[in-house]
Design an enzyme around this catalytic site. Structure first.
Site, PDB file in Angstrom:
ATOM      1  CG  HIS A 171      -2.097   0.869   1.163  1.00  0.00           C
ATOM      2  ND1 HIS A 171      -2.413   1.767   2.160  1.00  0.00           N
ATOM      3  CD2 HIS A 171      -3.045   1.026   0.216  1.00  0.00           C
ATOM      4  CE1 HIS A 171      -3.504   2.429   1.836  1.00  0.00           C
ATOM      5  NE2 HIS A 171      -3.915   2.001   0.660  1.00  0.00           N
ATOM      6  CG  HIS A 407      -7.792   8.587   0.049  1.00  0.00           C
ATOM      7  ND1 HIS A 407      -6.453   8.531  -0.261  1.00  0.00           N
ATOM      8  CD2 HIS A 407      -8.247   7.315  -0.057  1.00  0.00           C
ATOM      9  CE1 HIS A 407      -6.111   7.281  -0.567  1.00  0.00           C
ATOM     10  NE2 HIS A 407      -7.174   6.522  -0.449  1.00  0.00           N
ATOM     11  CE  LYS A 409      -4.475   6.512   2.610  1.00  0.00           C
ATOM     12  NZ  LYS A 409      -5.765   5.912   2.784  1.00  0.00           N
ATOM     13  CG  ASP A 414       1.831  15.334  22.915  1.00  0.00           C
ATOM     14  OD1 ASP A 414       0.630  15.261  23.224  1.00  0.00           O
ATOM     15  OD2 ASP A 414       2.714  14.606  23.420  1.00  0.00           O
TER      16      ASP A 414
END
Length: 510
Positions: A171, A407, A409, A414
């Site tokens: 991927h 879509h 990601k 923090d």
């Protein structure tokens, strides 16, 4: 087929399926190992990277791409100015304008003598074998398909017949030039990832990486390029006795060429890459490291020791002290994921999750699995947001289609660290597929991303909450007016019915 014939064949169907599913791809084909260009000092990008790194105390430089046309333009500029090499690794490529434009850019670079290595996962790629074969026919281009499926017989049956191997996919997504500059993130090579679709907007994200970090990207690429599952397309097509040949698919009629030239002009209008040398493109200076699965993960049993990326990332997340922001199109936490967020919330850490709604998702089965964990995630103290499917123009700044699909990601930790790459927060990405990404230590960049999300979420997403009766509600703001929905917003009854039925699919395959 007539029913009488079907009845006749019924006893033989298991044999037919077995035979059809036995078409295999040989993995022991001859191929030459190669590695990234080690000496890039003679290239402009190489010289710029050295100078920039020295000026910034050994740190690498980063620049975010939230808009698809910018991301496409940067790739095209990088290819146009490549001098030694282009290495690109993607999960899928489609036979559309984006695929044609990228192919053309690679071809033109190869014509100048640039060495190109193109590694492409096979299962969801719809670019024609003949076009990829023609591209690879150039003496300076080599195309390899990762873990390919046999073309003999029925493709679906070949997948099923070798499900254990075929179900494990690469991927990863990266585009690297001269081993000095790279783009890493969530975008594949298709129109929807670069704002070229006229009916929908894919909200995606990747970053330009410049300097020493790129060598880590290249090391990861080399491990996949030289792996036994990476098959040179000529060997694969030859093994399948195919006589496919012809144009790479990027030389068309005048009207099509004009359309593509218009797209290229819009995409490259900002000249972001060329402005690196003048200092007009301001990069975020930061330390970083690549987190990547070993390609052997795809040949080994699912186990914690093979989940390199997820394990290393989990260790970073567990050390969070103030805030975790997760953005993932597919979020299926399973029980261990729920326990993880509950644990960090109990430490006083704010946890925000942004994912697709049923109406915005492009994978209903994944949403079906996710919906079963919503209440548990909310009970754990997570702030949960789902993308509003008709907020495309909000995401685009007022232009374009209304339909929006997430879509992106990324994870902000923090407001100091940013993780961006190919990893979805679901069992498939974590356990089954191979993934990669960058962990960037940049408070300035992390703060910019977190602030942008907080600004846009009220107008582009629903806040999912539990009311006093324990049922779910979806809260948002539309045109300055507060809106509360009682059912999956903007989704049809048929879509909701499908989502319910598809809950039978095991979480581990999503």
């Amino acid at each position: 087929m007539r029913r009488s014939t079907f009845r006749f064949l019924t006893p033989f169907l298991p044999i037919i399926f077995i035979i059809a599913g036995c078409a295999t791809v040989p993995l022991d084909v001859p191929k030459q190992s190669s590695v990234a260009v080690e000496d890039n000092s003679h290239t402009e990008f190489g010289e710029l990277a050295v100078g920039w790194t020295e000026l910034h105390d050994g740190k690498s430089g980063f620049f975010p791409f939230a808009y698809g046309l910018d991301a496409l333009g940067a790739r095209l500029e990088m290819a146009e100015n490549a001098e030694a090499s282009i290495d690109l690794q993607y999960f899928l490529m489609k036979d559309d304008a984006a695929g044609a434009i990228i192919s053309d850019a690679l071809w033109r670079a190869a014509e100048r003598g640039v060495r190109i290595r193109f590694l492409l996962d096979d299962v969801f790629t719809t670019a024609a074998d003949s076009g990829l074969l023609a591209l690879s026919a150039h003496p300076n281009i080599e195309v390899r398909l990762f873990n390919p499926i046999s073309r003999r017989g029925l493709h679906a049956l070949n997948f099923i017949g070798h499900f254990r191997r075929a179900n494990r996919r690469m991927h990863n997504k990266s585009f690297t030039v001269d081993n000095a500059i790279s783009i890493v993130g969530g975008r594949n090579i298709a129109d929807e990832y670069f704002q070229l679709k006229t009916d929908a907007v894919f909200s995606d994200f990747d970053v330009l990486a410049f300097g020493s970090i790129v060598k880590q990207v290249s090391t990861s690429f080399d491990s996949y390029w030289n792996h036994s599952l990476a098959i040179p397309i000529e060997q694969f097509i030859k093994a399948e006795h195919s006589n496919s040949a012809g144009s790479p698919g990027f030389r068309d009629d005048a009207e099509t060429a004009k359309t593509r030239n218009d797209i290229i002009a819009r995409a490259t209008g900002q000249k972001l890459i060329r402005q690196l040398s003048s200092g007009e493109t301001k990069l975020f200076a930061a330390s970083a490291r690549v987190l990547a699965d070993n390609p052997d993960k795809l040949q080994n049993a699912v186990s914690a020791e093979n989940m390199t990326l997820a394990t290393e990332l989990a260790e970073v997340l567990a050390r969070s002290e103030h805030e975790l922001i997760f953005v993932s199109p597919y979020y299926v936490p399973e029980d261990q994921g729920v326990e993880f967020v509950r644990g960090v919330v109990d430490k006083g850490v704010r946890v925000v999750v942004v994912t697709n709604s049923l109406a915005s998702t492009n994978h209903i089965p994944v949403h079906s699995a996710y919906s079963g964990y919503r209440r548990e995630v909310l009970d754990a103290g997570v702030e949960l947001f789902e993308i509003r499917a008709n907020a495309g123009r909000v995401a685009q700044g007022g232009d374009g289609p209304t339909q929006l699909t997430l879509h992106t990601k990324l994870i902000v930790i923090d407001r100091r660290y940013l993780f961006v790459g190919s990893l979805n927060l679901d069992p498939r990405s974590i356990e089954i597929n191979a993934e990669m990404g960058l962990l960037i230590d940049s408070p300035d960049l992390a703060e910019r991303i977190a602030t942008g999300l907080e600004k846009n979420l009220p107008d582009s997403a629903y806040r999912v909450v539990k009311n006093d009766r324990g049922t779910l509600e979806w809260h948002t703001t539309i045109d300055g007016r507060a809106v509360v929905e009682k059912t999956e917003p903007l989704s049809s009854r048929w879509r909701r019915f499908k989502a319910t039925i598809l809950r039978i699919i095991p979480d581990g395959q999503l």
